[in-house]
Design a protein around this motif. Structure first.
Motif, PDB file in Angstrom:
ATOM      1  N   SER A  79     -19.444 -27.780 -40.561  1.00  0.00           N
ATOM      2  CA  SER A  79     -19.385 -28.282 -39.184  1.00  0.00           C
ATOM      3  C   SER A  79     -18.590 -29.566 -39.035  1.00  0.00           C
ATOM      4  O   SER A  79     -17.741 -29.682 -38.150  1.00  0.00           O
ATOM      5  CB  SER A  79     -20.802 -28.563 -38.670  1.00  0.00           C
ATOM      6  OG  SER A  79     -21.462 -27.382 -38.321  1.00  0.00           O
ATOM      7  N   ALA A  80     -18.889 -30.556 -39.878  1.00  0.00           N
ATOM      8  CA  ALA A  80     -18.277 -31.863 -39.680  1.00  0.00           C
ATOM      9  C   ALA A  80     -16.769 -31.776 -39.865  1.00  0.00           C
ATOM     10  O   ALA A  80     -16.006 -32.363 -39.086  1.00  0.00           O
ATOM     11  CB  ALA A  80     -18.882 -32.886 -40.636  1.00  0.00           C
ATOM     12  N   MET A 124     -20.370 -23.017 -39.452  1.00  0.00           N
ATOM     13  CA  MET A 124     -21.415 -24.025 -39.255  1.00  0.00           C
ATOM     14  C   MET A 124     -21.621 -24.849 -40.519  1.00  0.00           C
ATOM     15  O   MET A 124     -21.923 -26.043 -40.445  1.00  0.00           O
ATOM     16  CB  MET A 124     -22.744 -23.351 -38.894  1.00  0.00           C
ATOM     17  CG  MET A 124     -22.865 -22.878 -37.473  1.00  0.00           C
ATOM     18  SD  MET A 124     -23.213 -24.208 -36.289  1.00  0.00           S
ATOM     19  CE  MET A 124     -25.003 -24.331 -36.441  1.00  0.00           C
ATOM     20  N   ARG A 154     -15.450 -30.045 -36.923  1.00  0.00           N
ATOM     21  CA  ARG A 154     -16.022 -30.532 -35.661  1.00  0.00           C
ATOM     22  C   ARG A 154     -16.419 -29.320 -34.821  1.00  0.00           C
ATOM     23  O   ARG A 154     -15.963 -29.108 -33.700  1.00  0.00           O
ATOM     24  CB  ARG A 154     -15.044 -31.445 -34.936  1.00  0.00           C
ATOM     25  CG  ARG A 154     -14.658 -32.643 -35.812  1.00  0.00           C
ATOM     26  CD  ARG A 154     -13.964 -33.741 -35.056  1.00  0.00           C
ATOM     27  NE  ARG A 154     -12.676 -33.400 -34.532  1.00  0.00           N
ATOM     28  CZ  ARG A 154     -11.563 -33.313 -35.249  1.00  0.00           C
ATOM     29  NH1 ARG A 154     -11.589 -33.543 -36.541  1.00  0.00           N
ATOM     30  NH2 ARG A 154     -10.423 -33.023 -34.677  1.00  0.00           N
ATOM     31  N   PHE A 155     -17.307 -28.525 -35.424  1.00  0.00           N
ATOM     32  CA  PHE A 155     -17.686 -27.235 -34.864  1.00  0.00           C
ATOM     33  C   PHE A 155     -18.793 -27.426 -33.829  1.00  0.00           C
ATOM     34  O   PHE A 155     -19.936 -27.711 -34.160  1.00  0.00           O
ATOM     35  CB  PHE A 155     -18.167 -26.319 -35.997  1.00  0.00           C
ATOM     36  CG  PHE A 155     -18.369 -24.892 -35.578  1.00  0.00           C
ATOM     37  CD1 PHE A 155     -17.275 -24.096 -35.270  1.00  0.00           C
ATOM     38  CD2 PHE A 155     -19.639 -24.337 -35.488  1.00  0.00           C
ATOM     39  CE1 PHE A 155     -17.456 -22.769 -34.891  1.00  0.00           C
ATOM     40  CE2 PHE A 155     -19.820 -23.011 -35.107  1.00  0.00           C
ATOM     41  CZ  PHE A 155     -18.716 -22.227 -34.805  1.00  0.00           C
ATOM     42  N   ASN A 156     -18.427 -27.292 -32.576  1.00  0.00           N
ATOM     43  CA  ASN A 156     -19.418 -27.392 -31.504  1.00  0.00           C
ATOM     44  C   ASN A 156     -20.151 -26.065 -31.374  1.00  0.00           C
ATOM     45  O   ASN A 156     -19.543 -24.998 -31.431  1.00  0.00           O
ATOM     46  CB  ASN A 156     -18.735 -27.726 -30.177  1.00  0.00           C
ATOM     47  CG  ASN A 156     -18.179 -29.131 -30.164  1.00  0.00           C
ATOM     48  OD1 ASN A 156     -18.500 -29.951 -31.037  1.00  0.00           O
ATOM     49  ND2 ASN A 156     -17.346 -29.438 -29.194  1.00  0.00           N
ATOM     50  N   PHE A 157     -21.461 -26.163 -31.206  1.00  0.00           N
ATOM     51  CA  PHE A 157     -22.264 -24.937 -31.184  1.00  0.00           C
ATOM     52  C   PHE A 157     -23.482 -25.152 -30.311  1.00  0.00           C
ATOM     53  O   PHE A 157     -24.084 -26.221 -30.324  1.00  0.00           O
ATOM     54  CB  PHE A 157     -22.711 -24.597 -32.615  1.00  0.00           C
ATOM     55  CG  PHE A 157     -23.686 -23.454 -32.677  1.00  0.00           C
ATOM     56  CD1 PHE A 157     -23.235 -22.154 -32.607  1.00  0.00           C
ATOM     57  CD2 PHE A 157     -25.052 -23.684 -32.769  1.00  0.00           C
ATOM     58  CE1 PHE A 157     -24.130 -21.090 -32.643  1.00  0.00           C
ATOM     59  CE2 PHE A 157     -25.953 -22.629 -32.803  1.00  0.00           C
ATOM     60  CZ  PHE A 157     -25.486 -21.328 -32.748  1.00  0.00           C
ATOM     61  N   SER A 158     -23.833 -24.145 -29.537  1.00  0.00           N
ATOM     62  CA  SER A 158     -25.122 -24.199 -28.842  1.00  0.00           C
ATOM     63  C   SER A 158     -25.737 -22.820 -28.760  1.00  0.00           C
ATOM     64  O   SER A 158     -25.038 -21.820 -28.598  1.00  0.00           O
ATOM     65  CB  SER A 158     -24.984 -24.800 -27.438  1.00  0.00           C
ATOM     66  OG  SER A 158     -24.374 -23.893 -26.565  1.00  0.00           O
ATOM     67  N   GLN A 159     -27.051 -22.790 -28.931  1.00  0.00           N
ATOM     68  CA  GLN A 159     -27.813 -21.569 -28.661  1.00  0.00           C
ATOM     69  C   GLN A 159     -28.961 -21.950 -27.747  1.00  0.00           C
ATOM     70  O   GLN A 159     -29.601 -22.979 -27.929  1.00  0.00           O
ATOM     71  CB  GLN A 159     -28.329 -20.919 -29.949  1.00  0.00           C
ATOM     72  CG  GLN A 159     -29.270 -21.780 -30.768  1.00  0.00           C
ATOM     73  CD  GLN A 159     -29.677 -21.104 -32.085  1.00  0.00           C
ATOM     74  OE1 GLN A 159     -28.887 -20.402 -32.696  1.00  0.00           O
ATOM     75  NE2 GLN A 159     -30.911 -21.314 -32.506  1.00  0.00           N
TER      76      GLN A 159
END
Lengths: 450, 450
Positions: free
Chosen positions: B177-178, B174, B181-186
């Protein structure tokens, strides 16, 4: 009750909010990580110029700076679409006169807002100061000077996080995710961007039409250009990171020249500094951030990109942030500084609209990149502009988002998508403009019921 | 090439993977934040017992521990549904004999795996050691002893992050991230949970039927109970945090007693330690985590909850994690320790299935809470069980997820949802079991095409 407020981040949103709160009589301490852009030349974190439209202007009107800001803009009346081979075609943004969007320098506008905020005597901006944590129980903010690394604390009834997509205030919320049940998502596009330049001509003029947002739509990538006051254009190439035509595909300077010469011949002729710019400027990523809640304990709330970073394809990022400020201000009209009620109402009003503009901005990426080269889409746009001319009550999706600051983004999205479907269907069955029955089309698109 | 591997996290997934890698000849250093549960009694971070089913058993079979693990379980043949007033009703998990799920102690299984891993002589588990950062370029891991706060580094070709929903390895991703291009959802549920207990009876027996997963579905909340080897049951109350019936609604001990007596009278009679448990045990939140990519530079990958934390309502969290280990092991069969290819293939194979079980687990929350009290749903379940008995080739969604470790979660989800729709439609039009034309229903549900 303390009349002090802390704002983290002195960007566009933070500066506007600081100014407004000062006008309301609050004393505002703003902490900003970057140096003062009025003293030090710093590279823009993101885009150099921005599209200012009606929602943003409403925010500036709130603080009495609309007219001053309009001195800094170059109006763009529509999109100038540049095909690969052939003549550029102009598509007005609206069928109504005077509806335009405005190219404005991010730095110029930010300085206007910071100067006005400081001029109230109630706003103090502390630059080069990093927020390392926020205690949402006590209202303490933990800070570090980036000049001498000393750490210190500040404290206020209300702490606003206007510190952008990488928000430190949001990270402090993330750190207590389970307790807040903090929902969060970040999603990147496979496409990145690089800023380039079309400088003024040798005699100091604009090299291409100044009152338009220029688009070079291609298959899988695109380029845009927005005019600047100094008669240059800021050009942005949007392209996948990987794949056939991608940022990873350029092996040497010759590749760059060949690519631009083949794909954007008319722009290439006006880009003397292409390779220097290409190497000097970073390739940056594009992402959408959504989260919830935006406020904690009536102590602190996120605003602007910190709460809802969007991709830039609707030109609404700054406008949405300014609308946050307008809505927060309205909530203070209702609830004074009962911050729990103010911030709860603010997040409730803004969240559906922030989600809507995030989704619209992603959609518009595909529209700009692909659809503006599609004949059915272009016929649909022509029908729509004609509708806007004939029927002043008709507003396209774009017009509702951009020019109708009295309508919510969420409403504009739902109604706009519904209209688009109808008009695309109609355009696909219709040969050209001479065959369009405008009365019938208008009746079709008027049947929307929320 | 180095044959060393670092694993962050010695929970179920990390211990299984460490054991498997040791069996393959690797030397594995495992860093675990918590103390050694074999020496110190620690409260379980999450649920005390778990449902072990076929996918999990396949992971244990891979390392030769299936039979040993089955010594630790109590088989649960189906759901025992307890209405508020009236008799409990038993619904088998499958129409086929022998298909069951297994209640197992999280701690007992973890100890079995850690002991076996250490017994290989190639695994060293360092407890009370926190991972503070990972450098995905160099393979360096930054660590801190929680005993004396000393910091140190370790380094390996491959670093596996099996450090759970709050993964430090994922946080290091994280932080860049840029670039990734780390996609993440909680995403949290509005419902939380609290663990309670039905102890053994005074003569040391189970107080309620032992070979079932007990459910008390109610309107907006529910309770479940899983049997333990010591003849107690671990009881879990799932309830909204806020609202009419919610964790925030209990003002005093009397409220707790009144609530349980009214809502779960048959269970209440068996819960002598109710108020002590209620106060002693935390109210915890439930969330789903998704991210992408799971691997960086062929250096490091996330596994188990670190990559895909799911809510517990399908009883598949551990099973999905063990399946990660099986798939990673298969990728090593194909690509040896060409880690870039191994980890790239691993994440590609697992991501759609992790997304599927996350979505299924959320769906099942609503099914368990609401649908198990719905007559149409119960008729549908009866039809489905009869189908499974009459047609050995027919598998319900639940059976595909739970008993068909040869089918992907993603396939089970798509086919299962399609079948559910057909059977719910059929059940809603059918009065009772006597009116069901099983031949016709079987033909309907056999028409699925991927």
């Amino acid at each position: 009750m303390s009349k002090d407020i802390i704002i983290i981040g002195a960007g566009l949103c933070g500066s506007l909010m600081a100014l407004r709160l000062a006008q309301r009589g609050y004393h505002v301490r703003v902490y900003e990580k970057r140096p003062d852009m009025r003293k030090v030349s710093i590279s823009a974190g993101r885009s150099i110029n921005l599209a200012l439209s009606d929602r943003g202007l409403r925010g500036l009107e709130m603080v009495g700076l609309k007219e001053e800001a309009l001195q800094l803009v170059i109006p763009m009346m529509g999109r100038m679409v540049h095909p690969k081979n052939g003549d550029a075609q102009f598509f007005s943004y609206s069928g109504r006169k005077g509806e335009c969007i405005n190219s404005i320098s991010r730095g110029g506008l930010n300085i206007l807002l910071m100067d006005a905020a400081e001029a109230t005597g109630r706003v103090k901006i502390h630059f080069e100061t990093d927020c390392t944590d926020v205690n949402f129980e006590t209202g303490e903010v933990f800070l570090q000077s980036l000049k001498d690394r000393t750490t210190f604390q500040d404290k206020a009834e209300c702490i606003l996080g206007t510190d952008g997509a990488g928000s430190a205030v949001r990270k402090s919320m993330m750190a207590i995710s389970a307790a807040l049940r903090f929902n969060f998502s970040q999603k990147y596009l496979d496409t990145g961007y690089k800023e380039l330049c079309i400088p003024p001509s040798e005699n100091g003029d604009f090299r291409i039409a100044s009152n338009a947002l220029h688009i070079w739509p291609r298959d899988g990538f695109m380029m845009i250009a927005l005019p600047n006051l100094d008669r240059s254009f800021t050009v942005t190439l949007f392209m996948p990171f990987e794949g056939k035509y991608s940022f990873s595909g350029f092996r040497n300077e010759q590749d760059i020249h060949t690519f631009f010469e083949n794909e954007f011949p008319d722009a290439y002729a006006h880009m003397p500094d292409l390779t220097e710019d290409f190497h000097a400027n970073p390739t940056s990523s594009l992402g959408t951030i959504k989260c919830w809640p935006w406020q904690v304990n009536g102590r602190s709330a996120l605003m602007g990109d910190a709460a809802h970073a969007v991709v830039p394809f609707y030109g609404q990022g700054m406008n949405a942030s300014f609308e946050d400020c307008v809505v927060l201000d309205q909530c203070m009209d209702s609830y004074g500084d009962d911050w729990l009620r103010v911030l709860t109402q603010y997040q409730k009003l803004r969240k559906p609209n922030a989600d809507a503009i995030a989704d619209l901005a992603e959609d518009n990426f595909y529209e700009m990149r692909d659809a503006t080269a599609n004949p059915v889409f272009n016929l649909k746009r022509k029908i729509e502009l004609e509708l806007e001319q004939r029927y002043p009550d008709y507003y396209s999706k774009y017009s509702m988002v951009t020019f109708r600051e009295d309508l919510d983004y969420a409403y504009a999205m739902h109604r706009g998508r519904w209209q688009d479907q109808i008009l695309m269907d109609y355009a696909s069955k219709t040969g050209d403009m001479t065959q369009v029955d405008f009365e019938a089309v208008f009746r079709l698109v008027s049947e929307f019921e929320k």
